[in-house]
Write an enzyme that holds these catalytic residues in place. Structure first.
Site, PDB file in Angstrom:
ATOM      1  CD  GLU A 115      -3.053   1.264   2.037  1.00 48.82           C
ATOM      2  OE1 GLU A 115      -3.106   0.357   2.913  1.00 48.82           O
ATOM      3  OE2 GLU A 115      -4.373   2.013   1.715  1.00 48.82           O
ATOM      4  CD  GLU A 174      -8.321   1.419   4.801  1.00 49.50           C
ATOM      5  OE1 GLU A 174      -7.634   0.673   5.358  1.00 49.50           O
ATOM      6  OE2 GLU A 174      -7.806   2.325   4.273  1.00 49.50           O
ATOM      7  CG  HIS A 186      -3.074   6.803   2.285  1.00 50.60           C
ATOM      8  ND1 HIS A 186      -3.110   7.485   3.359  1.00 50.60           N
ATOM      9  CD2 HIS A 186      -3.306   5.536   2.193  1.00 50.60           C
ATOM     10  CE1 HIS A 186      -3.556   6.532   4.332  1.00 50.60           C
ATOM     11  NE2 HIS A 186      -3.470   5.259   3.669  1.00 50.60           N
TER      12      HIS A 186
HETATM   13  C1  LER Z   1      -4.731   0.970   5.639  1.00 55.14           C
HETATM   14  O1  LER Z   1      -5.217   0.605   4.463  1.00 55.14           O
HETATM   15  C2  LER Z   1      -4.398   2.382   5.407  1.00 55.14           C
HETATM   16  O2  LER Z   1      -4.711   3.374   4.302  1.00 55.14           O
HETATM   17  C3  LER Z   1      -3.599   3.100   6.611  1.00 55.14           C
HETATM   18  O3  LER Z   1      -3.865   4.619   6.502  1.00 55.14           O
HETATM   19  C4  LER Z   1      -3.645   2.837   7.798  1.00 55.14           C
HETATM   20  O4  LER Z   1      -5.209   3.001   8.282  1.00 55.14           O
HETATM   21 MN    MN Z   2      -5.928   2.202   2.777  1.00 50.73          MN
END
Ligand code: LER
Ligand code: MN
Length: 274
Positions: A155, A249, A191
């Site tokens: 990730e 998520e 992100h």
């Molecule tokens: C996990 O998938 C993630 O995106 C991190 O920011 C932990 O929360």
């Molecule tokens: Mn994530």
């Protein structure tokens, strides 16, 4: 687009952690099915405690798949990391990830095993040595996962949570440099909105190596609750021919039901138009 839609689940976790379904995992399977999701993504707390047979039965009963098994709890609860300077710690982390891969294989996970914080941070003082160790560890996990028909999903996480792989370009360059064929790029729109200059360009950079996607809006609430341009994200996914899962998520606010139902309404409408 015809991507499978998944939603995240954990038995117990911090109130504002971005995991929608909480509590009993069999109930999570039932709830995911009722909301119309194809799959469930599970943050396994401990492999030894995982109710494998119960889950197999529930998945068959409700017609739900597992998209991915997430390793984060190995790091957050037991402070194990695959690049720890302590050889015992990193061996324990690797053994646990192998157990998680076994669970993913047993459940027939469609996408793979998520490697996030457990990859560790790159120390300023010994970057080259760290990169070699990380590449070696990812290679071992990738090869093991391949024997089980699974992929390693690395990730890309924002700069406030890690100093390693904060953009698609950085991770793609690492995977290419170290030749890690069974390690794939896992993006997360929350992100990306922080660290990518251009979200669509980041998806194009991940390109054929794009293995998984988390979706949340700019405020990490359900898609549609913030100001992200999802149309641009989905257009880029279509352009690269992304066929893997899109997994919700997000923070379960104002409550899990709203987050689960609103995410499904938003995503099914947005994907139909793309
Ligand atoms: C996990 O998938 C993630 O995106 C991190 O920011 C932990 O929360
Ligand atoms: Mn994530």
């Amino acid at each position: 687009m015809t991507n499978q839609l998944a939603i995240t689940a954990i038995t117990s976790g911090a109130k504002r952690a971005p995991l929608v379904l909480r509590g009993d995992l069999v109930n999570a399977v039932k709830q995911a099915a009722e909301w119309g999701y194809d799959a469930l993504e599970i943050h396994v707390i401990e492999a030894g405690d995982f109710p494998l047979q119960l889950m197999k039965d529930a998945l068959a009963r409700y017609g739900v798949r597992i998209s991915a098994i997430v390793t984060g709890q190995i790091f957050t609860r037991r402070h194990r990391c695959i690049t720890s300077p302590d050889p015992n710690n990193r061996a324990a982390a690797m053994a646990e990830v192998r157990d998680y891969i076994d669970i993913a294989a047993e459940l027939g996970a469609t996408d793979g095993i998520v490697i996030g914080w457990i990859k560790g941070d790159r120390p300023d003082s010994r970057q080259e040595e760290f990169d070699r160790l990380l590449a070696d560890q990812l290679r071992v996990l990738g090869e093991y996962a391949a024997t089980k028909g699974q992929r390693i999903l690395v990730e890309v996480i924002n700069r406030y949570e890690t100093n390693l792989f904060t953009t698609a370009a950085e991770l793609r360059a690492f995977l290419d440099k170290w030749d890690l064929p069974n390690c794939w790029i896992h993006m997360d729109t929350f992100h990306m909105n922080i660290d990518e200059a251009d979200m669509a360009a980041a998806i194009r950079t991940a390109g054929s190596k794009m293995g998984y996607l988390h979706v949340a809006d700019s405020n990490r609430l359900y898609p549609g609750a913030g100001h992200l341009n999802f149309a641009e994200v989905f257009a880029a996914l279509k352009e690269i021919g992304y066929r893997n899962t899109i997994s919700v998520e997000c923070i379960p606010e104002p409550d899990s039901d709203t987050a689960g139902v609103q995410s499904m309404a938003f995503l099914s409408k947005a994907l139909k138009g793309s």
